[in-house]
Design an enzyme around this catalytic site. Structure first.
Site, PDB file in Angstrom:
ATOM      1  CB  CYS A  36      27.400 -28.582 -85.817  1.00  9.75           C
ATOM      2  SG  CYS A  36      27.119 -29.875 -87.256  1.00  9.75           S
TER       3      CYS A  36
ATOM      4  CB  THR B 152      27.914 -34.638 -88.660  1.00  4.99           C
ATOM      5  OG1 THR B 152      29.042 -34.723 -87.964  1.00  4.99           O
ATOM      6  CG2 THR B 152      27.201 -33.174 -88.356  1.00  4.99           C
TER       7      THR B 152
ATOM      8  CD  GLU C  90      28.968 -34.753 -84.443  1.00  2.40           C
ATOM      9  OE1 GLU C  90      28.667 -34.516 -83.323  1.00  2.40           O
ATOM     10  OE2 GLU C  90      29.251 -33.702 -85.387  1.00  2.40           O
TER      11      GLU C  90
ATOM     12  CE1 TYR D  33      33.641 -28.999 -91.027  1.00  3.18           C
ATOM     13  CE2 TYR D  33      35.482 -28.860 -89.536  1.00  3.18           C
ATOM     14  CZ  TYR D  33      34.396 -29.480 -89.949  1.00  3.18           C
ATOM     15  OH  TYR D  33      34.068 -30.867 -89.615  1.00  3.18           O
TER      16      TYR D  33
ATOM     17  CD  GLU E 171      32.237 -31.042 -86.743  1.00  2.62           C
ATOM     18  OE1 GLU E 171      32.127 -30.008 -86.518  1.00  2.62           O
ATOM     19  OE2 GLU E 171      31.656 -31.987 -87.515  1.00  2.62           O
TER      20      GLU E 171
END
Ligand code: SF4
Ligand code: FE
Length: 484
Positions: A100, A191, A258, A297, A448
């Site tokens: 991420c 995040t 996170e 996403y 996630e």
């Protein structure tokens, strides 16, 4: 300066004085902290790629506010093409980091707040949109990372904010002053908070008239007095603290993170407030942010999926099974699932439309279908990756043993796969698969995928609202010759 270099970005983070706690201690130097640094490197990649001429069209665009070149992560989408390029950019960043890269939350918040403030002003004669445009120019000119903060802890899920036993379980205004407001509360699952310059806060649910103090949106620097971030744990995270660790991390350079971020009586000046008490617009803001992030996403997870598919194919090569028909078929299935997710991300972008403010929004039904598939397919892709990798992925000795003069040669000899492949390469690729399916990057690729941008049920509610069931019934009645 509209585009920062990777180094300038890292230097700009050093200048911040964020309060970050990890393992009960205040972190002095987050930029160099071994558990945080991989996540910083992922965000830094969004700066690095924007400097690379071959990615110019994907990573950068022209600001409609200033006419200057900006990083696409700071863009207000002006067309369907912008929406498509956003997804392509996210796939690219996922491919380069295998994790991420955190910067999308802010981009999605920018676009949701931009269009919603326009419509709030129309209804209430407020001036939030102009304020927000000024804020966006500041963000673009300084090429900032902004953490989009939506998810409140929420307490008792059956109660609205004003009925909670502890009123701070949804972030709220606790004091009003001439020059601004004071807010208190928390945002969970933040995040990229530690790698951000600013935080853009939004309400997290549709609110009623009694929730006025909770219907608040604003932006402040992350090191504003009263903001405290508590760093989240990840599976296998302390491996990063081991001395000279490399192979055992699977992905040495990149990661995500996170935080639980506390707003302990934080002052927000008037010019940074973008919604305050207009409860009837909180639902619109949430829906739009969630829609953009559900589209996101369909880019980022696909890029990470590309890495996992590549790693699985290499594991098959190294194990000497690449020619087996069932292995080929499993890889085909992984590609099929991954490209299905990409198709959803691209489709909701192609079907996007202009909002009243002029920026472009994705098709909400298709964005929700995209995210609903994301709650499933990465799990299946991971299952197939683990199937191909074999059990060694979770039983291998450590890097220290592999490098030990006494037992290392045994590992070298007995964990050899195909004769032409060094044992170390085989171990490295298995550790990468472990990292993505069970280790620290699994936070982003698996769980996630389930809960980020809203848990599966949230998408099903949107799908039921947007699915036009009545008009579908009409189609069937027409063909079946049923008259009402
Ligand atoms: Fe971006 Fe994906 Fe990370 Fe969300 S999960 S911030 S969309 S990379
Ligand atoms: Fe997310």
């Amino acid at each position: 300066m509209a585009l920062k270099t990777r180094e300038e970005y890292i230097e700009s983070l050093r200048a911040l004085n964020q309060k970050i706690y990890l393992f009960g201690e205040l972190i002095e130097n987050p930029v160099e902290h071994p558990m945080i640094r991989p996540s910083l490197n992922s965000v830094a990649m969004t700066y690095e790629l924007a400097q690379d001429p071959q990615y110019e069209g994907i990573m950068t665009t022209t600001s409609h506010l200033t006419g200057k070149k900006v990083n696409r992560f700071c863009n207000i989408h002006q067309s369907k093409e912008d929406l498509i390029n956003k997804v392509k950019m996210q796939r690219l960043c996922g491919q380069k980091t295998g994790s991420c890269f955190q910067r999308c939350v802010g981009m999605d918040a920018f676009n949701a707040v931009y269009s919603t403030t326009f419509e709030v002003d129309e209804a209430y004669k407020t001036d939030y949109h102009e304020r927000f445009k000024k804020y966006m120019i500041y963000v673009q000119e300084n090429d900032l990372v902004v953490d989009g903060a939506m998810t409140d802890p929420k307490g008792d899920r059956g109660l609205p904010p004003n009925k909670q036993a502890d009123k701070d379980l949804f972030l709220r205004v606790v004091e009003r002053r001439e020059d601004g407001v004071v807010v208190r509360g928390a945002k969970a699952h933040q995040t990229g908070m530690v790698n951000s310059h600013e935080v853009l806060v939004m309400p997290t649910i549709t609110m009623g008239p009694d929730d006025k103090d909770w219907a608040i949106s604003f932006a402040v620097p992350v090191d504003t007095e009263g903001i405290i971030s508590i760093y989240g744990r990840q599976s296998c995270d302390t491996r990063k603290l081991e001395k000279d660790v490399d192979i055992d991390l699977g992905n040495h350079n990149f990661g995500g993170h996170e935080t639980l971020t506390i707003f302990d009586d934080v002052f927000v000046p008037n010019e940074r407030i973008f919604l305050d008490g207009e409860t009837d617009f909180s639902g619109m803001l949430v829906e739009r942010f969630a829609g953009y992030h559900r589209q996101s996403y369909g880019g980022c997870k696909v890029g990470v999926g590309d890495v996992l598919i590549g790693a699985s194919a290499l594991a098959a090569d190294y194990n000497g099974v690449a020619k087996a028909s069932h292995i080929k078929d499993k890889l085909i299935e992984m590609i099929h699932l991954n490209e299905t997710l990409y198709s959803c991300g691209i489709a909701c972008s192609c079907e996007g439309c202009s909002t009243k403010s002029g920026n472009y929004q994705i098709d909400l039904l298709l964005a929700n279908v995209c995210k609903q598939n994301i709650t499933r397919y990465p799990y299946e892709i991971s299952r197939l990756a683990e199937d191909i990798a074999g059990g060694l992925m979770v039983t291998m000795p450590s890097e220290k043993d592999f490098k030990d003069p006494k037992v290392g040669p045994y590992i070298e000899k007995y964990l050899k796969g195909a004769a032409s492949v060094p044992t170390e390469n085989r171990i490295r690729i298995l550790r990468l698969i472990e990292n993505m399916t069970l280790g620290s990057a699994a936070v982003g690729y698996r769980t996630e995928s389930m809960h980020g941008a809203g848990s599966p049920q949230a998408q099903r509610i949107m799908i039921s609202r947007q699915g036009k069931l009545e008009s579908k019934k009409k189609l069937a009645k027409n063909i079946a010759k049923i008259k009402d």
